[in-house]
Scaffold this motif. Structure first.
Motif, PDB file in Angstrom:
ATOM      1  N   SER A   5       0.800  -1.221   0.000  1.00 57.55           N
ATOM      2  CA  SER A   5       0.000   0.000   0.000  1.00 57.55           C
ATOM      3  C   SER A   5       0.831   1.268   0.000  1.00 57.55           C
ATOM      4  O   SER A   5       0.306   2.351  -0.297  1.00 57.55           O
ATOM      5  CB  SER A   5      -0.937   0.029   1.216  1.00 57.55           C
ATOM      6  OG  SER A   5      -1.816  -1.071   1.223  1.00 57.55           O
ATOM      7  N   HIS A   6       2.128   1.142   0.340  1.00 57.28           N
ATOM      8  CA  HIS A   6       2.944   2.351   0.490  1.00 57.28           C
ATOM      9  C   HIS A   6       4.309   2.130  -0.151  1.00 57.28           C
ATOM     10  O   HIS A   6       5.202   1.517   0.450  1.00 57.28           O
ATOM     11  CB  HIS A   6       3.095   2.704   1.968  1.00 57.28           C
ATOM     12  CG  HIS A   6       3.610   4.085   2.194  1.00 57.28           C
ATOM     13  ND1 HIS A   6       4.834   4.331   2.770  1.00 57.28           N
ATOM     14  CD2 HIS A   6       3.076   5.311   1.905  1.00 57.28           C
ATOM     15  CE1 HIS A   6       5.027   5.634   2.846  1.00 57.28           C
ATOM     16  NE2 HIS A   6       3.981   6.247   2.327  1.00 57.28           N
ATOM     17  N   PRO A   7       4.518   2.601  -1.373  1.00 61.10           N
ATOM     18  CA  PRO A   7       5.759   2.349  -2.105  1.00 61.10           C
ATOM     19  C   PRO A   7       7.022   2.806  -1.376  1.00 61.10           C
ATOM     20  O   PRO A   7       8.063   2.149  -1.477  1.00 61.10           O
ATOM     21  CB  PRO A   7       5.563   3.128  -3.416  1.00 61.10           C
ATOM     22  CG  PRO A   7       4.082   3.204  -3.579  1.00 61.10           C
ATOM     23  CD  PRO A   7       3.532   3.325  -2.197  1.00 61.10           C
ATOM     24  N   GLU A   8       6.965   3.922  -0.657  1.00 58.40           N
ATOM     25  CA  GLU A   8       8.161   4.415   0.020  1.00 58.40           C
ATOM     26  C   GLU A   8       8.620   3.430   1.094  1.00 58.40           C
ATOM     27  O   GLU A   8       9.828   3.166   1.247  1.00 58.40           O
ATOM     28  CB  GLU A   8       7.900   5.783   0.650  1.00 58.40           C
ATOM     29  CG  GLU A   8       9.061   6.324   1.484  1.00 58.40           C
ATOM     30  CD  GLU A   8      10.358   6.482   0.711  1.00 58.40           C
ATOM     31  OE1 GLU A   8      11.431   6.371   1.343  1.00 58.40           O
ATOM     32  OE2 GLU A   8      10.308   6.712  -0.524  1.00 58.40           O
ATOM     33  N   THR A   9       7.682   2.866   1.830  1.00 54.75           N
ATOM     34  CA  THR A   9       8.045   1.876   2.841  1.00 54.75           C
ATOM     35  C   THR A   9       8.581   0.613   2.182  1.00 54.75           C
ATOM     36  O   THR A   9       9.531  -0.010   2.682  1.00 54.75           O
ATOM     37  CB  THR A   9       6.831   1.547   3.730  1.00 54.75           C
ATOM     38  OG1 THR A   9       6.409   2.746   4.389  1.00 54.75           O
ATOM     39  CG2 THR A   9       7.178   0.515   4.779  1.00 54.75           C
ATOM     40  N   MET A  10       7.992   0.218   1.065  1.00 57.75           N
ATOM     41  CA  MET A  10       8.509  -0.923   0.311  1.00 57.75           C
ATOM     42  C   MET A  10       9.965  -0.674  -0.103  1.00 57.75           C
ATOM     43  O   MET A  10      10.822  -1.559   0.024  1.00 57.75           O
ATOM     44  CB  MET A  10       7.643  -1.176  -0.922  1.00 57.75           C
ATOM     45  CG  MET A  10       8.188  -2.244  -1.869  1.00 57.75           C
ATOM     46  SD  MET A  10       8.131  -3.910  -1.179  1.00 57.75           S
ATOM     47  CE  MET A  10       6.438  -4.355  -1.632  1.00 57.75           C
ATOM     48  N   LYS A  11      10.268   0.537  -0.587  1.00 61.23           N
ATOM     49  CA  LYS A  11      11.640   0.859  -0.983  1.00 61.23           C
ATOM     50  C   LYS A  11      12.596   0.757   0.205  1.00 61.23           C
ATOM     51  O   LYS A  11      13.698   0.212   0.087  1.00 61.23           O
ATOM     52  CB  LYS A  11      11.694   2.271  -1.567  1.00 61.23           C
ATOM     53  CG  LYS A  11      11.054   2.425  -2.939  1.00 61.23           C
ATOM     54  CD  LYS A  11      11.152   3.865  -3.412  1.00 61.23           C
ATOM     55  CE  LYS A  11      10.459   4.059  -4.752  1.00 61.23           C
ATOM     56  NZ  LYS A  11      10.518   5.481  -5.201  1.00 61.23           N
ATOM     57  N   ARG A  12      12.170   1.247   1.356  1.00 56.95           N
ATOM     58  CA  ARG A  12      13.030   1.197   2.542  1.00 56.95           C
ATOM     59  C   ARG A  12      13.272  -0.250   2.982  1.00 56.95           C
ATOM     60  O   ARG A  12      14.369  -0.609   3.391  1.00 56.95           O
ATOM     61  CB  ARG A  12      12.404   2.001   3.679  1.00 56.95           C
ATOM     62  CG  ARG A  12      12.382   3.500   3.411  1.00 56.95           C
ATOM     63  CD  ARG A  12      11.642   4.264   4.488  1.00 56.95           C
ATOM     64  NE  ARG A  12      11.591   5.687   4.185  1.00 56.95           N
ATOM     65  CZ  ARG A  12      11.972   6.643   5.012  1.00 56.95           C
ATOM     66  NH1 ARG A  12      12.413   6.340   6.219  1.00 56.95           N
ATOM     67  NH2 ARG A  12      11.898   7.906   4.659  1.00 56.95           N
ATOM     68  N   TYR A  13      12.220  -1.051   2.879  1.00 50.72           N
ATOM     69  CA  TYR A  13      12.346  -2.456   3.259  1.00 50.72           C
ATOM     70  C   TYR A  13      13.267  -3.195   2.293  1.00 50.72           C
ATOM     71  O   TYR A  13      14.126  -3.985   2.714  1.00 50.72           O
ATOM     72  CB  TYR A  13      10.968  -3.099   3.275  1.00 50.72           C
ATOM     73  CG  TYR A  13      10.948  -4.499   3.838  1.00 50.72           C
ATOM     74  CD1 TYR A  13      11.321  -4.744   5.155  1.00 50.72           C
ATOM     75  CD2 TYR A  13      10.533  -5.580   3.062  1.00 50.72           C
ATOM     76  CE1 TYR A  13      11.283  -6.024   5.677  1.00 50.72           C
ATOM     77  CE2 TYR A  13      10.491  -6.858   3.575  1.00 50.72           C
ATOM     78  CZ  TYR A  13      10.870  -7.079   4.886  1.00 50.72           C
ATOM     79  OH  TYR A  13      10.834  -8.347   5.404  1.00 50.72           O
ATOM     80  N   LEU A  14      13.134  -2.920   0.991  1.00 53.14           N
ATOM     81  CA  LEU A  14      14.014  -3.546   0.009  1.00 53.14           C
ATOM     82  C   LEU A  14      15.455  -3.102   0.200  1.00 53.14           C
ATOM     83  O   LEU A  14      16.391  -3.894   0.015  1.00 53.14           O
ATOM     84  CB  LEU A  14      13.536  -3.206  -1.409  1.00 53.14           C
ATOM     85  CG  LEU A  14      12.220  -3.862  -1.845  1.00 53.14           C
ATOM     86  CD1 LEU A  14      11.807  -3.347  -3.219  1.00 53.14           C
ATOM     87  CD2 LEU A  14      12.338  -5.372  -1.856  1.00 53.14           C
ATOM     88  N   ARG A  15      15.651  -1.844   0.602  1.00 50.75           N
ATOM     89  CA  ARG A  15      17.001  -1.360   0.878  1.00 50.75           C
ATOM     90  C   ARG A  15      17.613  -2.124   2.051  1.00 50.75           C
ATOM     91  O   ARG A  15      18.781  -2.514   2.029  1.00 50.75           O
ATOM     92  CB  ARG A  15      16.968   0.139   1.171  1.00 50.75           C
ATOM     93  CG  ARG A  15      18.354   0.786   1.270  1.00 50.75           C
ATOM     94  CD  ARG A  15      18.238   2.272   1.512  1.00 50.75           C
ATOM     95  NE  ARG A  15      17.498   2.934   0.458  1.00 50.75           N
ATOM     96  CZ  ARG A  15      16.368   3.602   0.648  1.00 50.75           C
ATOM     97  NH1 ARG A  15      15.850   3.710   1.868  1.00 50.75           N
ATOM     98  NH2 ARG A  15      15.762   4.190  -0.352  1.00 50.75           N
TER      99      ARG A  15
END
Length: 225
Positions: free
Chosen positions: A122-132
């Motif tokens: 639901s939240h792309p920015e959090t997905m990016k942080r998690y993938l990082r």
């Protein structure tokens, strides 16, 4: 919904701190807290399974899972702020490859995998942080592989000790047998003992039973390159 000081601190955790208010409320409503005593298994324990887990306070040790308890190797020590259980989010059928045991009184925050997956999608920015974060974890594991496959016995031992002991001149207890450490480093026990003697004779290591103290770690890593 009243915000406690702990709520405020949790919300600032770097992976989900960018969540908007409505998603933060959903995350907060679904998270659980668990307390663990020294020696108690944190993961897997039936409660932390299928959860993203954040070690909020205390220290815990990560051991390689083995059917032979005599050959269970200490992989690393976790401190407050460490995430674990990350494999279960998109791969719930994969069995855990490690066991995490509290080495002090611990507080752990648990986020059910279904809720965390919903937040991520639901939240792309959090997905990016998690993938990082996952990318950094992969880099760490690759570095560990390099430690164990390159160089002499002294370098393997030195790199392992540096990864386990947080500070110079501070005794750190490592609850790992010589057999387990030799297996972890892919060394014979005789080679491991010679490496310990060499590090001690060169002034980089002091050992008292299970307590180890490192000296001049920067020089240590370059000395055995």
């Amino acid at each position: 919904m009243n915000e406690t000081s702990r709520d405020v601190a949790v919300r600032k955790f770097h992976i989900w701190e960018a969540l908007p208010d409505d998603m933060w409320k959903r995350l907060k409503a679904g998270m659980r807290w668990r307390q663990y005593t020294p020696g108690q298994t944190i993961f897997p324990d039936g409660d932390s399974d299928n959860c993203l887990c954040l070690l909020w306070s205390g220290q815990a040790r990560v051991y390689a899972r083995s059917t032979d308890s005599a050959h269970t190797a200490l992989l690393r020590t976790m401190h407050a702020g460490a995430l674990f259980g990350v494999h279960c989010i998109f791969n719930a059928d994969m069995p855990p490859q490690s066991t995490i045991v509290a080495s002090s009184a611990c507080t752990v925050l648990l986020v059910p995998s279904s809720l965390w997956e919903e937040i991520l999608t639901s939240h792309p920015e959090t997905m990016k942080r998690y993938l990082r974060f996952l990318t950094q974890r992969i880099e760490f594991l690759n570095q560990k592989i390099q430690y164990l496959t390159a160089g002499c016995a002294e370098r393997r031992l030195a790199l392992y000790l540096v990864s386990q002991i947080p500070l110079d001149e501070t005794p750190t207890r490592l609850d790992i047998s010589a057999v387990s450490l030799a297996d972890l480093l892919d060394l014979g026990r005789a080679s491991l003992y010679r490496a310990m003697d060499r590090l001690t004779a060169d002034g980089y290591l002091t050992r008292d039973g299970h307590e180890y103290t490192l000296h001049n770690r920067e020089s240590l890593l370059t000395h055995y390159s």
